[in-house]
Design a protein around this motif. Structure first.
Motif, PDB file in Angstrom:
ATOM      1  N   SER A   1      22.405  28.072  79.247  1.00 24.30           N
ATOM      2  CA  SER A   1      22.931  27.576  80.511  1.00 24.30           C
ATOM      3  C   SER A   1      21.867  27.777  81.577  1.00 24.30           C
ATOM      4  O   SER A   1      21.386  28.879  81.809  1.00 24.30           O
TER       5      SER A   1
ATOM      6  N   TYR B   1      23.638  22.302  73.567  1.00 23.51           N
ATOM      7  CA  TYR B   1      25.008  22.778  73.408  1.00 23.51           C
ATOM      8  C   TYR B   1      25.432  22.613  71.967  1.00 23.51           C
ATOM      9  O   TYR B   1      24.746  21.966  71.169  1.00 23.51           O
TER      10      TYR B   1
ATOM     11  N   SER C   1      28.928  20.907  81.834  1.00 21.87           N
ATOM     12  CA  SER C   1      29.242  22.342  81.937  1.00 21.87           C
ATOM     13  C   SER C   1      30.706  22.563  82.277  1.00 21.87           C
ATOM     14  O   SER C   1      31.278  23.574  81.865  1.00 21.87           O
TER      15      SER C   1
ATOM     16  N   MET D   1      27.668  26.063  75.714  1.00 18.84           N
ATOM     17  CA  MET D   1      26.282  25.835  76.128  1.00 18.84           C
ATOM     18  C   MET D   1      25.411  26.869  75.426  1.00 18.84           C
ATOM     19  O   MET D   1      25.711  28.057  75.439  1.00 18.84           O
TER      20      MET D   1
ATOM     21  N   THR E   1      32.552  22.430  79.170  1.00 17.99           N
ATOM     22  CA  THR E   1      32.300  23.645  78.400  1.00 17.99           C
ATOM     23  C   THR E   1      33.292  24.719  78.767  1.00 17.99           C
ATOM     24  O   THR E   1      33.883  25.371  77.915  1.00 17.99           O
TER      25      THR E   1
ATOM     26  N   CYS F   1      17.453  20.135  82.644  1.00 14.26           N
ATOM     27  CA  CYS F   1      18.816  19.676  82.337  1.00 14.26           C
ATOM     28  C   CYS F   1      18.893  18.237  81.869  1.00 14.26           C
ATOM     29  O   CYS F   1      19.974  17.660  81.806  1.00 14.26           O
TER      30      CYS F   1
END
Ligand code: SF4
Ligand code: SF4
Lengths: 246, 90
Positions: free
Chosen positions: A195, A183, A235, A192, A238, A178
């Motif tokens: 993910s 993305y 995230s 994403m 997102t 990460c």
């Protein structure tokens, strides 16, 4: 051998637009691999003959700030599209930010975020560790209306001090830990591409690289925290983006 | 084709063609060798070679082009089936 889903020559054009005629890259160069994949995606159509048979431009747009971490000088490939629109592809080998991760003050500038804030129509991040994702993004960026920007993290065996054979593995680890999420942002929607459900510890990415050997355990913990927070923030944005879209 | 000895100090290349005459593979220490019993012809090695040195042969197996391969070992590491080993250059 049809039972294997991956059969590369059937999925990609065999024709090689990229010919490293000049030995401009070191062995195991992530950047050379990224350039090669970009031209697999775009094909021979837009090509003026050069040493790599491609319009390869290495410019250094240094974005200077007061903070050393604000500096950023990657190589940029700029391809003209219709109506004066430009597809910019940034090959980031973190040469200028070799000290990335030694603390907050050296964190590199978040170029994709800058591009989104500037209103670039299509913004994406990619890595040669996920080649098909990279190729799809380049195709989509070229087809998208408006300017486009793709940020590619290119592992550099010499600058980052790891074994040349690890180039692709390191590129993949950056996503799996990460530290460099994949993305794409199009029409105000952030999606994403990969993910990561169970992120690997950042240490997995760090431990192969000589450039991080000055990091202490405390630094590592702090870095892990920063990466977790940044990923959580990304995230959550997102999800909002998806809601807005649907 | 070795021209390094004729270089100017600091390896400055005054020729317009830059470094094109140099042989890219000349400084390789290892080269990949394929075990065709293990290879599934998946093509991952071909996909990941940073120097576009891997070519598909007529029978579907892959081989490296000695002029371009720099011996980095990416192909050997990325092959899921362990079909590639890096052997020392003779
Ligand atoms: S990656 Fe391995 S199995 Fe796949 S084609 Fe290359 S050598 Fe064969
Ligand atoms: S060793 Fe490196 S340059 Fe040579 S064929 Fe394998 S991936 Fe390509």
């Amino acid at each position: 051998m049809d039972r294997y889903a991956v059969f590369v020559p059937r999925l990609l054009p065999r024709e090689e637009c990229f010919l490293p005629d000049a030995p401009v890259s070191c062995k195991g160069c992530g950047e050379a691999l990224a350039v090669r994949l970009v031209y697999k995606a775009l094909g021979d159509g837009l090509i003026r003959k050069g040493s790599w048979k491609v319009p390869w431009k290495q410019s250094v747009p240094e974005l200077k700030g007061q903070d050393p971490g604000e500096r950023f000088s990657p190589s940029l490939l700029r391809l003209p599209k219709a109506d004066k629109q430009v597809l910019s592809i940034c090959f980031d080998n973190e040469a200028c930010t070799g000290a990335e991760g030694t603390g907050k003050e050296f964190w590199k500038k978040n170029m994709p975020a800058v591009a989104v804030a500037e209103g670039v129509a299509y913004v994406a991040t990619a890595s040669p560790g996920y080649p098909f994702d990279l190729i799809e993004k380049v195709k989509r960026a070229y087809a998208a209306p408006g300017d486009a920007y793709i940020h590619i993290l290119c592992p550099c065996p010499v600058g980052w001090a790891f074994d040349a054979s690890m180039a692709v593995t390191i590129g993949r680890l950056a996503i799996d830990t990460c530290i460099f999420p994949l993305y794409e942002v199009a029409q105000d929607t952030c999606l994403m591409s990969v993910s990561v459900a169970k992120p690997r510890p950042v240490k997995d990415y760090i431990k192969f690289q000589g450039r991080f050997k000055n990091l202490t355990d405390t630094d590592m913990e702090e870095l892990q925290k920063m990466v977790t927070i940044a990923y959580a923030r990304l995230s959550s944005s997102t999800q909002q983006g998806e809601k807005k879209h649907g | 084709m070795s021209m390094w000895d004729k270089n100017k100090v600091g390896c400055i290349l005054l020729d317009k063609k830059l470094a094109q005459p140099f042989n890219k593979g000349a400084k390789r220490t290892h080269k990949p060798a394929w075990d065709e019993l293990k290879c599934t012809k998946c093509g991952l090695c071909y996909l990941f070679c940073p120097d576009a040195a891997i070519k598909e042969k007529a029978d579907g197996f892959f081989t490296s082009d000695a002029d371009y391969c720099k011996g980095c070992g990416v192909c050997a590491r990325e092959c899921w089936f362990g079909a590639i080993t890096m052997v020392e250059e003779s």
